[in-house]
Design a protein around this motif. Structure first.
Motif, PDB file in Angstrom:
ATOM      1  N   GLY A 119       0.807  -1.226   0.064  1.00  8.27           N
ATOM      2  CA  GLY A 119      -0.042  -0.082  -0.059  1.00  8.27           C
ATOM      3  C   GLY A 119       0.835   1.413  -0.057  1.00  8.27           C
ATOM      4  O   GLY A 119       0.277   2.273  -0.658  1.00  8.27           O
ATOM      5  N   ALA A 120       1.939   1.404   0.482  1.00 11.57           N
ATOM      6  CA  ALA A 120       2.845   2.361   0.595  1.00 11.57           C
ATOM      7  C   ALA A 120       3.783   2.651  -0.358  1.00 11.57           C
ATOM      8  O   ALA A 120       4.532   3.585  -0.520  1.00 11.57           O
ATOM      9  N   LEU A 121       3.948   1.569  -1.285  1.00 11.10           N
ATOM     10  CA  LEU A 121       4.981   1.545  -2.305  1.00 11.10           C
ATOM     11  C   LEU A 121       4.835   2.708  -3.313  1.00 11.10           C
ATOM     12  O   LEU A 121       5.747   3.300  -3.568  1.00 11.10           O
ATOM     13  N   GLY A 122       3.670   2.842  -3.571  1.00 14.97           N
ATOM     14  CA  GLY A 122       3.392   3.690  -4.817  1.00 14.97           C
ATOM     15  C   GLY A 122       3.648   5.520  -4.462  1.00 14.97           C
ATOM     16  O   GLY A 122       4.509   6.077  -5.260  1.00 14.97           O
ATOM     17  N   VAL A 123       3.045   5.763  -3.389  1.00 16.98           N
ATOM     18  CA  VAL A 123       3.236   7.306  -3.149  1.00 16.98           C
ATOM     19  C   VAL A 123       4.863   7.567  -2.727  1.00 16.98           C
ATOM     20  O   VAL A 123       5.409   8.444  -2.940  1.00 16.98           O
ATOM     21  N   ASN A 124       5.322   6.574  -1.721  1.00 12.79           N
ATOM     22  CA  ASN A 124       6.879   7.006  -1.415  1.00 12.79           C
ATOM     23  C   ASN A 124       7.730   6.509  -2.578  1.00 12.79           C
ATOM     24  O   ASN A 124       8.724   7.434  -2.666  1.00 12.79           O
ATOM     25  N   THR A 125       7.465   5.848  -3.645  1.00 13.65           N
ATOM     26  CA  THR A 125       8.137   5.879  -5.048  1.00 13.65           C
ATOM     27  C   THR A 125       7.944   7.094  -5.693  1.00 13.65           C
ATOM     28  O   THR A 125       9.110   7.489  -6.104  1.00 13.65           O
ATOM     29  N   TYR A 126       6.898   7.650  -5.602  1.00 12.19           N
ATOM     30  CA  TYR A 126       7.024   9.005  -6.412  1.00 12.19           C
ATOM     31  C   TYR A 126       7.551  10.139  -5.794  1.00 12.19           C
ATOM     32  O   TYR A 126       8.348  11.004  -6.431  1.00 12.19           O
ATOM     33  N   LEU A 127       7.558  10.072  -4.461  1.00 15.33           N
ATOM     34  CA  LEU A 127       8.145  10.942  -3.549  1.00 15.33           C
ATOM     35  C   LEU A 127       9.682  10.973  -3.608  1.00 15.33           C
ATOM     36  O   LEU A 127      10.386  12.205  -3.814  1.00 15.33           O
ATOM     37  N   MET A 128      10.161   9.843  -3.673  1.00 13.23           N
ATOM     38  CA  MET A 128      11.660   9.753  -3.932  1.00 13.23           C
ATOM     39  C   MET A 128      12.044   9.847  -5.427  1.00 13.23           C
ATOM     40  O   MET A 128      13.336  10.542  -5.649  1.00 13.23           O
ATOM     41  N   TYR A 129      11.229   9.736  -6.276  1.00 17.11           N
ATOM     42  CA  TYR A 129      11.390   9.689  -7.615  1.00 17.11           C
ATOM     43  C   TYR A 129      11.964  11.235  -7.922  1.00 17.11           C
ATOM     44  O   TYR A 129      12.711  11.772  -8.599  1.00 17.11           O
ATOM     45  N   GLY A 130      11.125  12.379  -7.196  1.00 22.64           N
ATOM     46  CA  GLY A 130      11.570  13.726  -7.463  1.00 22.64           C
ATOM     47  C   GLY A 130      12.874  14.011  -6.713  1.00 22.64           C
ATOM     48  O   GLY A 130      13.387  15.059  -7.216  1.00 22.64           O
ATOM     49  N   PHE A 131      12.943  13.441  -5.657  1.00 20.89           N
ATOM     50  CA  PHE A 131      14.475  13.674  -4.935  1.00 20.89           C
ATOM     51  C   PHE A 131      15.604  13.203  -5.851  1.00 20.89           C
ATOM     52  O   PHE A 131      16.813  13.734  -5.879  1.00 20.89           O
ATOM     53  N   PHE A 132      15.463  12.014  -6.204  1.00 21.58           N
ATOM     54  CA  PHE A 132      16.674  11.470  -7.162  1.00 21.58           C
ATOM     55  C   PHE A 132      16.939  12.287  -8.433  1.00 21.58           C
ATOM     56  O   PHE A 132      17.804  12.314  -8.842  1.00 21.58           O
ATOM     57  N   ASN A 133      15.837  12.918  -8.917  1.00 18.77           N
ATOM     58  CA  ASN A 133      15.977  13.839 -10.030  1.00 18.77           C
ATOM     59  C   ASN A 133      16.843  15.075  -9.964  1.00 18.77           C
ATOM     60  O   ASN A 133      17.573  15.481 -10.682  1.00 18.77           O
ATOM     61  N   THR A 134      17.117  15.314  -8.471  1.00 20.85           N
ATOM     62  CA  THR A 134      17.906  16.369  -8.138  1.00 20.85           C
ATOM     63  C   THR A 134      19.571  16.014  -8.070  1.00 20.85           C
ATOM     64  O   THR A 134      20.213  17.097  -8.286  1.00 20.85           O
TER      65      THR A 134
END
Length: 310
Positions: free
Chosen positions: A182-197
């Motif tokens: 249940g928590a994998l989706g939103v946390n993945t997208y949250l970390m995706y924005g940080f990884f792009n930095t």
């Protein structure tokens, strides 16, 4: 022709006296109230609004009366009787609930951080078919409330329980697996924005030295994205330790309950309802969350804001 220089005309440089800053004009009370005073009033009101429930619950936990109405006078009587009753109740094993909650919270937060970081790194650094569709799917799935999936989760876990009881109903392992999904989706997208930095030039330099994706991820990238990992771990820990609906659906044995489900029994039963003991259990349950928050607070602001601007 010689030039005569009078020694008396040469004076030693005098040390410059430090200039005193010009005094600021005194601000009138009316001007101070219009510019700064209202901010202080709003801040004080917000602090009181946030602290009053905490102070009230703490006062109720120390009140030996056993009712919330008797706690209206804050800290009128102080006693540890409620804490003693909470820890000595054999029908409601609070220590087992606390231990179960810590196991579920720690394993879920660590697993969420690890799996989410792997997925975020793949979406951020790799180019593959279905990448954009996968990112959009993560966002769309999070639009549906998790409460809608409770019936489906229960039917699925009941079917798994008939084949693999260790990960089916009334098992902490099965509950952890449900939380991870249940928590994998939103946390993945949250970390995706940080990884792009993180600049891709770091990856390219490591590849020139012969490093592969696994080595780049574990030795370089994870250290650079530590703030977002701490934020995701904290949010996951808070969410799982306070979750009630799914855990109350999947767990039935008294010794396998979590704190949210177990403490609810103190106020849900018609007989022997004791809100003061419930308040004592809530105070003890909040200690690990507050301690983790204080330990990770230096990462929270950077982790929540760094991935917001690209």
């Amino acid at each position: 022709m010689s030039i005569q220089i009078d020694p008396a005309a040469i004076s030693e440089p005098s040390e410059e006296q430090p200039r005193k800053p010009a005094p600021h004009p005194r601000m009138s009370f009316g001007k101070w109230a219009r510019t700064l005073g209202w901010r202080h009033l709003i801040g004080i009101a917000v602090v009181i609004f946030a602290l009053f429930p905490i102070v009230y619950v703490l006062s109720a936990s120390l009140n030996p009366g056993g009712t919330l109405t008797g706690s209206n006078d804050l800290f009128r009587s102080i006693s540890l009787e409620n804490y003693s009753t909470l820890l000595s109740d054999e029908r409601r094993p609070y220590a087992a609930w606390f231990f179960n909650t810590m196991i579920v919270g720690v394993i879920t937060s660590v697993g969420t951080v690890f799996l989410g970081a792997l997925a975020a790194y793949s979406f951020s650094r790799m180019r593959f078919f279905g990448r954009r569709v996968g990112l959009l799917s993560l966002i769309l799935v999070q639009m549906f409330p998790q409460l809608l999936a409770v019936v489906a989760i229960y039917i699925l876990m009941r079917g798994i329980d008939q084949i693999f009881p260790a990960i089916g109903l009334n098992s902490l392992t099965g509950l952890i697996l449900v939380y991870l999904g249940g928590a994998l989706g939103v946390n993945t997208y949250l970390m995706y924005g940080f990884f792009n930095t993180v600049p891709t030039s770091i990856d390219e330099a490591a590849k020139l030295d012969g490093a592969g994706h696994a080595r780049i991820f574990f030795t370089i990238i994870l250290r650079l994205v530590a703030p977002i990992l701490a934020v995701v771990a904290l949010l996951s820990f808070i969410g799982t330790t306070s979750e009630f609906v799914i855990s109350s659906t999947l767990l039935t044995s008294p010794e396998k309950l979590t704190l949210a489900v177990g403490l609810f029994r103190y106020v849900s039963e018609e007989t022997n309802t004791n809100y003061a003991v419930f308040a004592a259990g809530a105070v003890l349950a909040a200690i690990p969350v507050v301690a983790l928050f204080l330990y990770l607070q230096k990462y929270i602001v950077g982790g929540l804001t760094a991935g917001a601007v690209k």
